[in-house]
Write an enzyme that holds these catalytic residues in place. Sequence first.
Site, mmCIF file in Angstrom:
data_model
loop_
_atom_site.group_PDB
_atom_site.id
_atom_site.type_symbol
_atom_site.label_atom_id
_atom_site.label_comp_id
_atom_site.label_asym_id
_atom_site.label_seq_id
_atom_site.Cartn_x
_atom_site.Cartn_y
_atom_site.Cartn_z
ATOM 1 N N CYS A 1 0.810 -1.228 0.000
ATOM 2 C CA CYS A 1 0.000 0.000 0.000
ATOM 3 C C CYS A 1 0.843 1.278 0.000
ATOM 4 O O CYS A 1 0.624 2.180 -0.809
ATOM 5 C CB CYS A 1 -0.988 -0.008 1.166
ATOM 6 N N HIS B 1 -2.652 1.311 6.938
ATOM 7 C CA HIS B 1 -3.007 1.226 5.518
ATOM 8 C C HIS B 1 -3.148 2.629 4.940
ATOM 9 O O HIS B 1 -3.544 3.571 5.646
ATOM 10 C CB HIS B 1 -4.315 0.453 5.336
ATOM 11 N N HIS C 1 -5.745 1.850 -4.389
ATOM 12 C CA HIS C 1 -4.843 1.322 -3.372
ATOM 13 C C HIS C 1 -4.432 -0.104 -3.702
ATOM 14 O O HIS C 1 -5.020 -0.771 -4.552
ATOM 15 C CB HIS C 1 -5.488 1.390 -1.984
#
Length: 361
Positions: free
Chosen positions: A275, A323, A335
Amino acid sequence: MGTGKRGLLAAAVTVVCAVTVLAAPGTAFAAPTPTPSTSATPSASPTPPPGKDLEKVRAKLDKLYHDAAVATDSYNAAEERAKEQSTRIVELAKKIVEGQQKLERLKNQAGAAARAQYRTGGLPPTAQFLLSDDPQQFIDGAGTVLNGQRATNKLIAEMTRTQKDLRSYADDASAQWQKLEANRKAKAAAKKRIKKQITEAEKLESRLEKKEKERLAELERQAAYKAQTEWLDTGILEEVNGKASKQGKQAVGFATSQLGKPYVWGAEGPDSFDCSGLTSQAWSKAGHPIPRTSQEQWKQLKHVDIKAMRPGDLIIYFDDASHVAMYVGDGAIIHAPRPGRTVTVAGAGSMPILGVVRPDA
């Protein structure tokens, strides 16, 4: 950004806006959990009911992949620190070599000065004056002698300073080596945790039948749908209308061109990403380097109100900032979700939002 990729993103956003949600199957750690159905009855059919067992599996998978994401951030942070320490050690090694060469030159100069003094017999100035055949010549040369003494004192001071610098460089290098070793151990420990979490998740998924996997994917979509719908129902998009900066557009363009590439923990391109690897590379390609990990992106980049966010901004998720995704407009993000998934478009509200940061503030 290529025309095909622009079309893909535009099509995805158009479809999403039509149903007021972006609930891509690739979304990881979706929350909140939908309420389990209690109306289903046991059946001989191999199709599992939407009962508590699969909800428990989904919750367990979410936790395993979340823990893997936390460990991945630790791994990436340790790797970045190790790179910095390795660079510092190389710099110190160069300084030590240069310092040793300088010290050798100074020693040679000191030796030359000592030999010159020896040639004068090493007599004190008064004795040299009394024994001189030409006292006036001696007096005329006294200034030169004084300058020589000053030069000698300066030479000794420079040697002392150089020796002190060398000791400092050596101590610093030793400390950096210790830190480097500590970060190598931290990387190894994080890598072990990542593999353990992912292996356990894969084993759990491998025990599911095909229809159970399909139902599990449906539960993930439902959870993402519910979370995104609740976020949109707040009316947030009516207030979010910021326009992307020039660099923000470049970052979004890079992220869009990575759609479909696999998630791999610790990866930052060009063929796969995690990520924060995706977001850090996107902004690096836009000419504005940012921290490598989602936690450091949250700590170091400027925080902006969610109502003020614009395409290119980064949305940080979960209380531990484990994240990160890039906001691309119209309630959508791009993402890299988690292992087993690919870089995808999802709903900005499909995961618990911690906050928004702006790399080019």
